[in-house]
Design an enzyme around this catalytic site. Structure first.
Site, PDB file in Angstrom:
ATOM      1  N   ARG A 145       0.860  -1.196   0.000  1.00 25.08           N
ATOM      2  CA  ARG A 145       0.000   0.000   0.000  1.00 25.08           C
ATOM      3  C   ARG A 145       0.883   1.229   0.000  1.00 25.08           C
ATOM      4  NH1 ARG A 145      -2.215   0.088   6.272  1.00 25.08           N
ATOM      5  NH2 ARG A 145      -0.202  -0.366   7.196  1.00 25.08           N
ATOM      6  N   ASN A 202      -4.563   7.585   3.547  1.00 27.98           N
ATOM      7  CA  ASN A 202      -4.131   7.011   4.820  1.00 27.98           C
ATOM      8  C   ASN A 202      -2.636   7.201   4.989  1.00 27.98           C
ATOM      9  OD1 ASN A 202      -4.857   5.219   7.173  1.00 27.98           O
ATOM     10  ND2 ASN A 202      -3.138   4.092   6.316  1.00 27.98           N
ATOM     11  N   GLU A 203      -2.243   7.682   6.140  1.00 26.33           N
ATOM     12  CA  GLU A 203      -0.818   7.825   6.477  1.00 26.33           C
ATOM     13  C   GLU A 203       0.006   8.179   5.234  1.00 26.33           C
ATOM     14  OE1 GLU A 203       0.417   4.391   8.777  1.00 26.33           O
ATOM     15  OE2 GLU A 203      -0.472   5.280  10.553  1.00 26.33           O
ATOM     16  N   CYS A 256       7.786  12.808 -11.580  1.00 28.07           N
ATOM     17  CA  CYS A 256       8.147  13.516 -10.345  1.00 28.07           C
ATOM     18  C   CYS A 256       9.426  14.331 -10.561  1.00 28.07           C
ATOM     19  CB  CYS A 256       8.315  12.532  -9.191  1.00 28.07           C
ATOM     20  SG  CYS A 256       6.732  11.884  -8.593  1.00 28.07           S
ATOM     21  N   GLU A 303      -6.017   6.488  15.330  1.00 30.96           N
ATOM     22  CA  GLU A 303      -5.774   5.054  15.523  1.00 30.96           C
ATOM     23  C   GLU A 303      -4.908   4.838  16.761  1.00 30.96           C
ATOM     24  OE1 GLU A 303      -3.875   3.072  12.243  1.00 30.96           O
ATOM     25  OE2 GLU A 303      -5.045   4.163  10.769  1.00 30.96           O
ATOM     26  N   TRP A 355       3.749  -5.637  14.342  1.00 29.64           N
ATOM     27  CA  TRP A 355       4.836  -5.305  13.421  1.00 29.64           C
ATOM     28  C   TRP A 355       6.153  -4.973  14.105  1.00 29.64           C
ATOM     29  CZ3 TRP A 355       5.533  -0.252  14.794  1.00 29.64           C
ATOM     30  CH2 TRP A 355       4.404   0.481  15.187  1.00 29.64           C
ATOM     31  N   GLU A 358      -2.331  -8.206   8.465  1.00 26.40           N
ATOM     32  CA  GLU A 358      -2.594  -7.717   9.821  1.00 26.40           C
ATOM     33  C   GLU A 358      -3.503  -8.626  10.634  1.00 26.40           C
ATOM     34  OE1 GLU A 358      -3.462  -3.547   8.795  1.00 26.40           O
ATOM     35  OE2 GLU A 358      -1.500  -3.108   9.659  1.00 26.40           O
ATOM     36  N   LYS A 359      -3.521  -9.912  10.260  1.00 27.63           N
ATOM     37  CA  LYS A 359      -4.449 -10.818  10.958  1.00 27.63           C
ATOM     38  C   LYS A 359      -4.106 -10.985  12.437  1.00 27.63           C
ATOM     39  CE  LYS A 359      -2.045 -14.909   9.116  1.00 27.63           C
ATOM     40  NZ  LYS A 359      -0.995 -14.143   8.405  1.00 27.63           N
ATOM     41  N   PHE A 360      -2.831 -10.769  12.796  1.00 32.44           N
ATOM     42  CA  PHE A 360      -2.466 -10.887  14.215  1.00 32.44           C
ATOM     43  C   PHE A 360      -2.290  -9.532  14.898  1.00 32.44           C
ATOM     44  CE2 PHE A 360      -0.804 -15.068  12.572  1.00 32.44           C
ATOM     45  CZ  PHE A 360      -1.852 -15.809  13.113  1.00 32.44           C
TER      46      PHE A 360
HETATM   47  C1  GLA Z   1      -1.309   2.218  10.553  1.00 29.55           C
HETATM   48  C2  GLA Z   1      -2.327   2.086   9.452  1.00 29.55           C
HETATM   49  C3  GLA Z   1      -3.358   1.040   9.728  1.00 29.55           C
HETATM   50  C4  GLA Z   1      -2.741  -0.206  10.305  1.00 29.55           C
HETATM   51  C5  GLA Z   1      -1.951   0.155  11.533  1.00 29.55           C
HETATM   52  C6  GLA Z   1      -1.308  -1.037  12.193  1.00 29.55           C
HETATM   53  O1  GLA Z   1      -1.649   3.092  11.520  1.00 29.55           O
HETATM   54  O2  GLA Z   1      -2.947   3.305   9.162  1.00 29.55           O
HETATM   55  O3  GLA Z   1      -4.025   0.745   8.518  1.00 29.55           O
HETATM   56  O4  GLA Z   1      -1.905  -0.781   9.374  1.00 29.55           O
HETATM   57  O5  GLA Z   1      -0.920   1.039  11.171  1.00 29.55           O
HETATM   58  O6  GLA Z   1      -0.617  -0.695  13.363  1.00 29.55           O
HETATM   59 ZN    ZN Z   2       6.187   9.762  -9.385  1.00 34.32          ZN
END
Ligand code: GLA
Ligand code: ZN
Length: 678
Positions: free
Chosen positions: A113, A151-152, A167, A312, A320, A360-362
């Site tokens: 991602r 997201n992030e 770029c 979050e 992780w 991220e299942k765990f």
């Molecule tokens: C980030 C992401 C989430 C998830 C968490 C796991 O914050 O935005 O989608 O992956 O990490 O800690």
């Molecule tokens: Zn680019």
């Protein structure tokens, strides 16, 4: 902001029901258990692109529509995300240019991602088509309260940039705009050294491990450009969701993320939010972890001087890190209260229900694979939900208003850690946290501000490792100290201007600091040294500046050994109505505690309880308009802590009266009513 968000504290989670669309009974259970856990908001759609647009131009919003409707019936609000964080395979297959290229020139493969090129016109077009439709369909729904853009952003570990040809071309344009002429660029880059002068804009290339990595000014410009380009992508999405909607926007930030200058990025947002995953229980002493988490919260709140959202967190453990401890009893409540204490308007989790498969299942979630809600985690979550609900009236209209600012500046960070010398392992964040920790220990709230920000209204400003001085910074600090402010800064400050060109002749704040910098020594570990401050000897680290004082500067400590013995290592200088402290050598924790205690005393700063706090305990103050407010007293030790010597306070939640003495349970937080601010 509370009004914008419906006037209550949010207790919510990332909710990814598209994982369970074939199991309607799962959704029914989710709704029931959300109510049981006092969940009042969910973040939907963060990575839902492939379900919202299963084929190019074919949209399916029916499932989301149904879920938002049911959430509305259940009185649960929705933060609606745009799904650009992860791309569907049809998109990367048909348009490989949407995938990022790495610094070494290799294009990423599909998958993972945060893998999109934010310059690519196709990426922008495709996401816009989807965002506009989301805006039309959901942008005016009663229970949709906020847009969550992507997201992030840049969350591809440390290097968040795309280095593709599109770029590169955009970077050249950006450089033209910034410098106007090649002559000015070459001057700013000191281009004649190693024959690096540019004679054509086309010669400009981003920094690369197998190319130009030796010019700090290029590195800093590249990161400035990446921030601007990412902001323009984010703004692109903001404009798209605003087509049919007036809802506020946010994007979720990360903990001390170096890749993007959040001080700039936040300007296009209405609300700042972030994802906080402190590494609790990595060691028995939780205070350093609490310090970092607290710093993150303060950083987010200080950006808009308004409540922020904890978008979050995890109710148990992440998956992780090398070690992923579950939160010990009390820690989930305490870390959630810590966010509120520092100015959050929410506690939210990633994620509601553990997925069955993939990466991220765990990862911890509110609902477990096997035991659903029959878990300690669920009970802890529900407890937080109930407490937030009862706190809503109490915290409404309150916000932290610190009188201390610590300078934290992204451009300084990039320049400082990229420049060669005096050591190669300079760590800006650790240094800033070391300067922040004494305030946390004293229970004095702090704002983190960038060098562009205003420092008016603060009593004390700390500027550790303030290497690069942005235009106007020195004048601002001169005014601040002249008007009575206390300023604390360190070795290796005021070295270069915004182009990383060294100042010649004088430190820009020489008159204010009352010192003259000579050279900086960075010896090996065997060359020990120390300084004696107020009769106590403190070892110094391996960055030691040689400084000289001007006539009226007070020498507070001198080096004790080696050829620098007797030279000043710590000074104070009165300037105008204020004082500037200069720390010439890398201090240890004890010295910083002693110095900031003295400086805070001089500035008339104390914590709202007015007492010294035991190690591991801190307080945070949220004040209201009348000068009253709430004092959050937090014990980050896994053992009881005793506080004594304060006046009389009422517990805002239980009504209990504490007179002069209080015992805090292990890992706990109490919220006291403050009649007046200190
Ligand atoms: C980030 C992401 C989430 C998830 C968490 C796991 O914050 O935005 O989608 O992956 O990490 O800690
Ligand atoms: Zn680019």
């Amino acid at each position: 902001m509370e009004t914008m968000l419906g006037g209550h504290l949010l207790h919510g989670c990332d909710y990814n029901p598209e994982q369970w669309l074939e199991y309607p009974e799962v959704f029914e259970e989710d709704l029931r258990l959300m109510k049981a856990a006092e969940i009042n908001s969910v973040t939907l759609g963060v990575f839902s692109w492939s379900v919202l647009e299963p084929e190019e131009g074919v949209y399916d919003f029916e499932w989301l529509d149904r879920i938002i409707g049911r959430l509305w019936e259940a009185d649960i609000q929705v933060i609606l995300a745009t799904p650009s964080g992860a791309m569907p395979h049809w998109l990367t297959q048909k348009y490989p240019e949407v995938m990022q290229v790495r610094a070494d020139g290799r294009r990423n493969l599909p998958g993972k991602r945060h893998n999109f090129c934010y310059t690519s016109p196709i990426m922008r077009e495709k996401i816009k088509e989807l965002d506009v439709r989301l805006s039309e369909k959901f942008g005016q729904r009663d229970n949709v309260i906020l847009w969550h853009i992507s997201n992030e952003l840049g969350g591809n570990f440390e290097d968040s940039a795309c280095y593709c040809e599109q770029c590169q071309a955009a970077f050249r344009q950006w450089m033209k705009k910034r410098y106007g002429t090649l002559k000015r660029l070459n001057q700013a880059y000191w281009g004649r050294f190693w024959s690096h002068s540019y004679t054509d804009w086309e010669q400009i290339h981003s920094p690369a491990p197998h190319g130009e990595w030796t010019v700090t000014a290029l590195e800093v410009d590249w990161r400035r450009f990446v921030t601007e380009q990412m902001s323009s992508f984010c703004l692109w999405e903001i404009n798209a969701v605003r087509t049919y909607s007036k809802l506020p926007v946010t994007t979720n930030f990360m903990d001390f993320f170096k890749g993007l200058d959040y001080h700039r990025l936040q300007r296009i947002l209405d609300i700042v939010s972030w994802d906080s995953y402190p590494q609790w229980h990595a060691q028995k002493d939780e205070a350093p972890v609490a310090v970092r988490a607290s710093a993150g919260h303060h950083m987010m709140r200080a950006m808009k001087k308004q409540p922020f959202l904890l978008m979050e967190s995890v109710p148990s453990g992440v998956n992780w890190r090398m070690f992923n401890p579950l939160k010990r009893p009390g820690m989930h409540m305490l870390s959630s209260m810590q966010a509120i204490a520092c100015g959050s308007a929410s506690v939210q989790y990633f994620q509601w229900r553990k997925g069955r498969g993939s990466y991220e299942k765990f990862h911890g979630a509110v609902l477990d694979h096997k035991n659903g809600s029959c878990t300690r985690t669920f009970a802890d979550t529900a407890r937080v939900g109930r407490r937030l609900k009862s706190l809503t009236g109490l915290v409404e209209g309150t916000v932290n208003r610190p009188r201390v600012a610590v300078i934290f500046d992204w451009e300084n960070w990039w320049a400082l850690e990229n420049t060669t010398g005096p050591r190669l392992d300079i760590d800006y964040v650790s240094c800033v946290l070391a300067h922040y920790a004494p305030f946390w220990e004293m229970g004095i709230d702090v704002d983190f501000v960038g060098m562009d920000d205003c420092v008016e209204g603060y009593t004390l400003v700390a500027a550790p490792l303030n290497y690069m001085y942005k235009d106007g910074y020195a004048d601002k600090i001169r005014r601040f100290v002249g008007e009575g402010g206390i300023y604390v800064t360190t070795y290796f400050s005021g070295m270069t201007d915004e182009s990383d060109l060294c100042f010649i002749g004088h430190h820009p704040l020489e008159d204010v600091l009352g010192i003259i910098q000579e050279e900086i020594d960075a010896p090996g570990p065997e060359f020990e040294n120390s300084m004696i401050f107020n009769g106590i000897s403190y070892p110094v680290g391996n960055l030691r500046e040689l400084i000289h004082v001007s006539g009226d500067t007070q020498v507070l400590a001198c080096y004790t050994d080696d050829y620098v013995k007797g030279m000043p290592a710590l000074t104070a200088h009165s300037f105008g109505r204020g004082t500037a402290y200069y720390i010439a050598a890398e201090p240890d924790r004890a010295l910083l505690n002693a110095l900031y205690k003295e400086a805070a005393g001089k500035a008339g700063l104390k914590n709202p309880l007015g007492i010294p706090l035991p190690y591991g305990v801190t307080v945070s103050l949220r004040t209201n308009q009348d000068g009253g407010g709430l004092i959050f007293v937090m014990n980050f030790k896994n053992e009881p802590a005793e506080l004594c010597g304060f006046g009389q306070y009422t517990d805002g939640e239980t009504g209990e009266i504490y007179k002069h003495q209080m015992i805090l349970e292990p890992f706990s937080c109490r919220i006291l009513i403050s009649e007046e601010t200190v």
